[in-house]
Scaffold this active site. Structure first.
Site, PDB file in Angstrom:
ATOM      1  N   CYS A   1      16.436  -7.009  -0.568  1.00  0.00           N
ATOM      2  CA  CYS A   1      15.908  -8.161  -0.728  1.00  0.00           C
ATOM      3  C   CYS A   1      15.478  -8.616  -1.941  1.00  0.00           C
ATOM      4  O   CYS A   1      14.774  -7.771  -2.886  1.00  0.00           O
ATOM      5  CB  CYS A   1      14.436  -8.250   0.471  1.00  0.00           C
ATOM      6  SG  CYS A   1      13.331  -9.516   0.217  1.00  0.00           S
TER       7      CYS A   1
ATOM      8  N   ASN B   1       1.992   0.049   5.647  1.00  0.00           N
ATOM      9  CA  ASN B   1       2.364  -0.555   4.374  1.00  0.00           C
ATOM     10  C   ASN B   1       3.386  -1.845   4.569  1.00  0.00           C
ATOM     11  O   ASN B   1       4.725  -1.503   5.158  1.00  0.00           O
ATOM     12  CB  ASN B   1       3.023   0.403   3.364  1.00  0.00           C
ATOM     13  CG  ASN B   1       3.602  -0.110   2.182  1.00  0.00           C
ATOM     14  OD1 ASN B   1       4.784   0.535   1.615  1.00  0.00           O
ATOM     15  ND2 ASN B   1       3.189  -1.039   1.587  1.00  0.00           N
ATOM     16  N   GLY B   2       3.124  -3.093   4.182  1.00  0.00           N
ATOM     17  CA  GLY B   2       3.706  -4.093   4.478  1.00  0.00           C
ATOM     18  C   GLY B   2       3.011  -5.262   4.590  1.00  0.00           C
ATOM     19  O   GLY B   2       1.774  -5.221   4.440  1.00  0.00           O
TER      20      GLY B   2
ATOM     21  N   CYS C   1      12.231 -12.744  -4.410  1.00  0.00           N
ATOM     22  CA  CYS C   1      11.357 -13.167  -5.512  1.00  0.00           C
ATOM     23  C   CYS C   1      12.050 -13.725  -6.506  1.00  0.00           C
ATOM     24  O   CYS C   1      11.463 -14.516  -7.322  1.00  0.00           O
ATOM     25  CB  CYS C   1      10.528 -12.086  -5.808  1.00  0.00           C
ATOM     26  SG  CYS C   1      11.280 -10.397  -6.251  1.00  0.00           S
TER      27      CYS C   1
ATOM     28  N   GLY D   1      -2.178   1.461  -4.395  1.00  0.00           N
ATOM     29  CA  GLY D   1      -3.480   0.715  -3.976  1.00  0.00           C
ATOM     30  C   GLY D   1      -4.327   1.099  -4.263  1.00  0.00           C
ATOM     31  O   GLY D   1      -4.754   2.552  -4.276  1.00  0.00           O
TER      32      GLY D   1
ATOM     33  N   CYS E   1       0.962  -1.166   0.037  1.00  0.00           N
ATOM     34  CA  CYS E   1       0.136   0.057  -0.128  1.00  0.00           C
ATOM     35  C   CYS E   1       0.817   1.157   0.061  1.00  0.00           C
ATOM     36  O   CYS E   1       2.090   1.222  -0.092  1.00  0.00           O
ATOM     37  CB  CYS E   1      -0.883  -0.128   1.220  1.00  0.00           C
ATOM     38  SG  CYS E   1      -1.717  -1.584   1.433  1.00  0.00           S
TER      39      CYS E   1
ATOM     40  N   CYS F   1      13.278  -3.810  -0.788  1.00  0.00           N
ATOM     41  CA  CYS F   1      12.649  -4.533  -1.768  1.00  0.00           C
ATOM     42  C   CYS F   1      12.978  -4.146  -3.066  1.00  0.00           C
ATOM     43  O   CYS F   1      12.892  -2.947  -3.630  1.00  0.00           O
ATOM     44  CB  CYS F   1      11.365  -4.090  -1.605  1.00  0.00           C
ATOM     45  SG  CYS F   1      10.357  -5.048  -2.909  1.00  0.00           S
TER      46      CYS F   1
ATOM     47  N   TYR G   1       9.070  -2.679 -10.644  1.00  0.00           N
ATOM     48  CA  TYR G   1       7.437  -2.346 -10.864  1.00  0.00           C
ATOM     49  C   TYR G   1       6.696  -1.453 -10.034  1.00  0.00           C
ATOM     50  O   TYR G   1       6.055  -0.331 -10.618  1.00  0.00           O
ATOM     51  CB  TYR G   1       6.830  -3.849 -10.931  1.00  0.00           C
ATOM     52  CG  TYR G   1       5.202  -3.578 -10.974  1.00  0.00           C
ATOM     53  CD1 TYR G   1       4.703  -3.523 -12.483  1.00  0.00           C
ATOM     54  CD2 TYR G   1       4.347  -3.843  -9.986  1.00  0.00           C
ATOM     55  CE1 TYR G   1       3.472  -3.276 -12.480  1.00  0.00           C
ATOM     56  CE2 TYR G   1       3.018  -3.519 -10.078  1.00  0.00           C
ATOM     57  CZ  TYR G   1       2.562  -3.451 -11.354  1.00  0.00           C
ATOM     58  OH  TYR G   1       1.158  -3.164 -11.492  1.00  0.00           O
TER      59      TYR G   1
ATOM     60  N   CYS H   1       6.519 -13.329  -2.568  1.00  0.00           N
ATOM     61  CA  CYS H   1       6.925 -12.294  -1.512  1.00  0.00           C
ATOM     62  C   CYS H   1       6.012 -12.475  -0.148  1.00  0.00           C
ATOM     63  O   CYS H   1       4.857 -12.343  -0.418  1.00  0.00           O
ATOM     64  CB  CYS H   1       6.639 -10.756  -2.421  1.00  0.00           C
ATOM     65  SG  CYS H   1       7.117  -9.603  -0.966  1.00  0.00           S
TER      66      CYS H   1
HETATM   67  P1  AMP Z   1       1.177 -11.912 -15.246  1.00  0.00           P
HETATM   68  O1  AMP Z   1      -0.163 -11.853 -16.114  1.00  0.00           O
HETATM   69  O2  AMP Z   1       0.739 -12.620 -13.939  1.00  0.00           O
HETATM   70  O3  AMP Z   1       2.482 -12.482 -15.799  1.00  0.00           O
HETATM   71  O4  AMP Z   1       1.572 -10.289 -14.707  1.00  0.00           O
HETATM   72  C1  AMP Z   1       2.571  -9.544 -15.114  1.00  0.00           C
HETATM   73  C2  AMP Z   1       2.319  -8.125 -15.201  1.00  0.00           C
HETATM   74  O5  AMP Z   1       1.779  -7.866 -13.854  1.00  0.00           O
HETATM   75  C3  AMP Z   1       3.752  -7.607 -15.153  1.00  0.00           C
HETATM   76  O6  AMP Z   1       3.941  -7.105 -16.735  1.00  0.00           O
HETATM   77  C4  AMP Z   1       3.556  -6.506 -14.293  1.00  0.00           C
HETATM   78  O7  AMP Z   1       3.470  -5.143 -14.847  1.00  0.00           O
HETATM   79  C5  AMP Z   1       2.377  -6.615 -13.418  1.00  0.00           C
HETATM   80  N1  AMP Z   1       2.751  -6.819 -12.311  1.00  0.00           N
HETATM   81  C6  AMP Z   1       3.904  -7.576 -11.598  1.00  0.00           C
HETATM   82  N2  AMP Z   1       3.981  -7.659 -10.087  1.00  0.00           N
HETATM   83  C7  AMP Z   1       2.900  -7.093  -9.983  1.00  0.00           C
HETATM   84  C8  AMP Z   1       2.179  -7.086  -8.569  1.00  0.00           C
HETATM   85  N3  AMP Z   1       3.035  -7.490  -7.639  1.00  0.00           N
HETATM   86  N4  AMP Z   1       1.083  -6.395  -8.653  1.00  0.00           N
HETATM   87  C9  AMP Z   1       0.484  -6.058  -9.770  1.00  0.00           C
HETATM   88  N5  AMP Z   1       0.975  -6.096 -10.980  1.00  0.00           N
HETATM   89  C10 AMP Z   1       2.203  -6.606 -11.132  1.00  0.00           C
END
Ligand code: AMP
Length: 459
Positions: free
Chosen positions: A449, A107-108, A452, A34, A8, A249, A255, A395
């Site tokens: 960290c 947040n965490g 992942c 969020g 968040c 992180c 991302y 994670c």
């Molecule tokens: P997927 O379809 O599950 O492979 O989603 C991958 C895409 O989701 C990536 O291209 C990122 O832009 C996005 N993404 C990666 N990690 C997260 C996350 N923790 N929460 C939301 N979106 C994510």
């Protein structure tokens, strides 16, 4: 119990007549962290009032922000999780206890939340939400220490995990980063209209830019800042509650953070562009165009294009009026959302060999869908390049990743993933390339960290 995932945004503003409004703008700037719900608690010195609700910042506070009157406020944006009665899980959460009133935003993700909760419930505590944050309220309320500061320190000794907290009492604001500093938290200065100084703490510095706050520094891992008023001046006490090697992180750079933020003292835009440059050094591919997946791949694609000298084109257009695809709980909804969100431009892509750049592959759904829509408009060859290593492990410290079985790279090697998503070739940034992109300080990932990517969990 999946709702024990909090990825968040938090904010706290101290000593400003406009504290609630400044929190509001900050939460607006941090909406990307969020979108499920939002809330602000404000203290007028005698009482803490809260407005919170489900939805985006602009809708939650459509009416009523002017009712939050007071010089100290905290706020929170909550990231969505699957299948919960999330009305109870909206933050900040507040309570009355023996020392008065308190509100908390977090947040965490606490790794011992269930154990703590079971223990507290066995002693008669009643919980109103699934939030691990609520444990903290109980620990503080049950402590025998005379001062809130000592009660918080006592509670911090019991909880384990990732947290950036803001606490509001009637007269003080507390900002705390966990011992490893997993999640970011920065300190900024505000100059009020009458020339007096106020302060802001926020998950990301993009919040400071919007309200003209000046970035001062990051709150250190294990540090607690206490803001109070003495002789009409703000006093800031810094307490080193824990001291140990940080584990920030690394996924914040990949991302989560906005590119215009400074996170862990680094410009996120520069780091992401470096990732593209490193990728171009690692993988020399012949192609006509470099095309980003908007918005997550744009900056790395700029870096790749500049380094490789292959022209950059925005060959996929994004519809901005839709949330992140990851949010939807069912697989079929996720697939539909990709199509709703991204549209390729046939005139640019047809008969071309293209390099497509995105930030990460989690389940593989997004990449598979994107490649399918690019093939439909006539791409000749599609090379997918990912600006991070393979995500192989979930994670537990606050980023929303699915469990191991849903992470495509946890069970498939690169060739198998390539086959699944139907790309002509597939490449991932190496961990070393990621460290280089962050800068010298991050050599071999010390201080970060990256569980992942390498399964090395610190707690
Ligand atoms: P997927 O379809 O599950 O492979 O989603 C991958 C895409 O989701 C990536 O291209 C990122 O832009 C996005 N993404 C990666 N990690 C997260 C996350 N923790 N929460 C939301 N979106 C994510």
């Amino acid at each position: 119990m999946e709702s024990w995932n909090e990825k968040c945004a938090v904010v706290g503003v101290f000593n400003s007549e406009r504290s609630a409004a400044l929190c509001y703008y900050s939460l607006f700037a941090m909406q990307h962290r969020g979108q499920e719900s939002s809330g602000i608690s404000t203290s007028n010195g005698c009482d803490i009032s809260t407005i919170k609700g489900e939805g985006l910042v602009t809708s939650v506070f459509k009416n009523g922000i002017e009712n939050l009157v007071g010089k100290a406020s905290i706020g929170h944006n909550r990231y969505s999780t699957a299948g919960e009665d999330s009305k109870c899980d909206v933050q900040p959460i507040s309570a009355r206890y023996s020392l008065g009133q308190i509100a908390i935003a977090h947040n965490g993700n606490l790794v011992n939340a269930k154990e703590l909760r079971d223990n507290l419930i066995s002693k008669g505590a009643i919980f109103q939400s699934y939030l691990d944050t609520e444990n903290l309220i109980h620990l503080i309320a049950q402590s025998k220490a005379a001062k809130l500061k000592d009660r918080i320190i006592e509670a911090l000794g019991i909880i384990k995990g990732a947290y950036s907290f803001v606490f509001l009492s009637r007269g003080k604001l507390f900002a705390i980063r966990d011992p490893f500093g997993f999640r970011p938290l920065s300190l900024g200065e505000i100059i009020n209209d009458d020339g007096s100084k106020g302060y802001i703490v926020a998950s990301e510095t993009c919040a400071f830019d919007l309200i003209n706050a000046k970035y001062i520094r990051d709150i250190n891992p294990g540090e607690m800042l206490i803001f109070s008023i003495k002789d009409n001046e703000v006093l800031i006490d810094s307490i080193e509650v824990f001291k140990q090697e940080p584990k920030k992180c690394i996924f914040e750079f990949v991302y989560f953070s906005r590119p215009d933020s400074f996170v862990f003292n680094k410009c996120v835009y520069e780091v992401r562009k470096n990732m593209g440059i490193e990728l171009a050094k690692e993988y020399k591919i012949k192609a006509d165009l470099v095309i980003p997946v908007p918005d997550s791949g744009v900056i790395s694609a700029i870096g790749y294009s500049q380094e490789s000298k292959i022209p950059f084109e925005l060959g996929i257009v994004r519809n901005h009026y839709i949330g992140r695809t990851f949010i939807e709980p069912t697989q079929s909804m996720r697939e539909l959302k990709v199509k709703l969100k991204l549209n390729p431009i046939k005139e640019i892509i047809q008969n071309k060999d293209i390099i497509v750049i995105d930030d990460s592959i989690v389940r593989g759904t997004t990449s598979k869908q994107i490649i399918s829509i690019l093939r439909k408009v006539g791409a000749k060859k599609i090379h997918l390049i990912i600006a991070s290593p393979q995500t192989i492990s979930p994670c537990y410290y606050g980023v929303d990743t699915p469990n191991t079985s849903e992470l495509i790279s946890s069970k498939k090697n690169i060739e198998e993933v390539r086959e699944f998503i139907d790309a002509d070739s597939l490449y991932f940034l190496s961990l070393e390339g990621l460290y280089k992109s962050i800068g010298d300080e991050a050599k071999n990932g010390i201080g970060y960290c990256k569980a992942c990517f390498d399964k090395e969990y610190v707690i």
